[in-house]
Design an enzyme around this catalytic site. Structure first.
Site, PDB file in Angstrom:
ATOM      1  N   HIS A  48       5.721  13.588  -0.236  1.00 13.82           N
ATOM      2  CA  HIS A  48       6.733  14.420  -0.888  1.00 13.82           C
ATOM      3  C   HIS A  48       6.132  15.575  -1.676  1.00 13.82           C
ATOM      4  O   HIS A  48       5.035  15.487  -2.212  1.00 13.82           O
ATOM      5  CB  HIS A  48       7.582  13.559  -1.824  1.00 13.82           C
ATOM      6  CG  HIS A  48       6.770  12.896  -2.892  1.00 13.82           C
ATOM      7  ND1 HIS A  48       6.539  13.478  -4.115  1.00 13.82           N
ATOM      8  CD2 HIS A  48       6.117  11.706  -2.909  1.00 13.82           C
ATOM      9  CE1 HIS A  48       5.795  12.683  -4.849  1.00 13.82           C
ATOM     10  NE2 HIS A  48       5.509  11.582  -4.140  1.00 13.82           N
ATOM     11  N   ASP A  49       6.882  16.681  -1.685  1.00 15.75           N
ATOM     12  CA  ASP A  49       6.588  17.840  -2.529  1.00 15.75           C
ATOM     13  C   ASP A  49       5.266  18.533  -2.194  1.00 15.75           C
ATOM     14  O   ASP A  49       4.685  19.217  -3.035  1.00 15.75           O
ATOM     15  CB  ASP A  49       6.609  17.446  -4.018  1.00 15.75           C
ATOM     16  CG  ASP A  49       7.964  16.905  -4.428  1.00 15.75           C
ATOM     17  OD1 ASP A  49       8.941  17.664  -4.359  1.00 15.75           O
ATOM     18  OD2 ASP A  49       8.029  15.713  -4.794  1.00 15.75           O
ATOM     19  N   GLY A  66       1.470  12.919  -2.484  1.00 17.12           N
ATOM     20  CA  GLY A  66       2.485  13.793  -3.048  1.00 17.12           C
ATOM     21  C   GLY A  66       1.913  14.944  -3.848  1.00 17.12           C
ATOM     22  O   GLY A  66       0.883  14.832  -4.497  1.00 17.12           O
TER      23      GLY A  66
END
Length: 179
Positions: A48-49, A66
């Site tokens: 994520h991100d 992440g």
């Protein structure tokens, strides 16, 4: 109602079997981005991100945690990993089975578990048509920056002064200063 947390895939990417790509999160950047012309071989994972640049290659089973930022033309070898919040600079090379727990400077090459900076990614620079003079300057700046004399901050300042007109060296200086 929850805000959207997208996954943005740019153009002409090759994404092979069993690759996992996570969307952004509300507590992060809120978006995961994969740039143009990337190749993610089988079993890779982008958490994520993340912000993956253009022309990035992730070999078989490479993984990034992440919030990782990967620069353009970075190469992550098979079974390598980049710890969350890590940065991999442009044209950098992470060797096979290397585990990155620190940032990797632009044009750098990292090997080992836990990975360490082992020099410049000269093979990648040659493949991308960097001139002999450009590679020479990068090598000289690298030797200065990672010499044993003085403090790192003094060497960083010296490097910035000596190579103020060299955009590739200044990219490394800016990368280090941004941390």
């Amino acid at each position: 109602r929850r805000a959207p947390t997208p996954l943005l895939l740019r153009d002409r990417n090759v994404i092979r079997e069993h690759v996992t790509l996570a969307r952004g999160t509300l507590r992060g950047r809120s978006v995961t981005t994969i740039g143009n012309d990337c190749m993610l071989m089988g079993n890779c994972h982008v958490a994520h991100d993340c912000d993956v640049g253009n022309n990035v290659i992730m070999a078989q089973t490479a993984t990034i945690g992440g919030h990782v930022r990967g620069g353009d033309f970075a190469f992550l070898g098979g079974l390598s990993g980049v710890h969350q919040h890590g940065r991999v600079g442009r044209h950098a090379f992470v060797g096979a089975s290397a585990l990155m727990t620190t940032d990797l400077i632009p044009f750098g090459s990292a090997i080992g578990n836990h990975a360490h900076l082992a020099g410049l990614n000269v093979v990648g620079l040659k493949r991308r048509a960097f001139s002999r003079d450009q590679i020479h300057d990068l090598r000289a700046a690298y030797r200065l920056l990672f010499a044993e004399e003085g403090t790192f901050q003094e060497r960083l300042k010296d490097c910035a002064q000596l190579y103020a007109d060299n955009p590739h060296v200044m990219e490394i200086v800016a990368f280090v200063r941004a941390d």
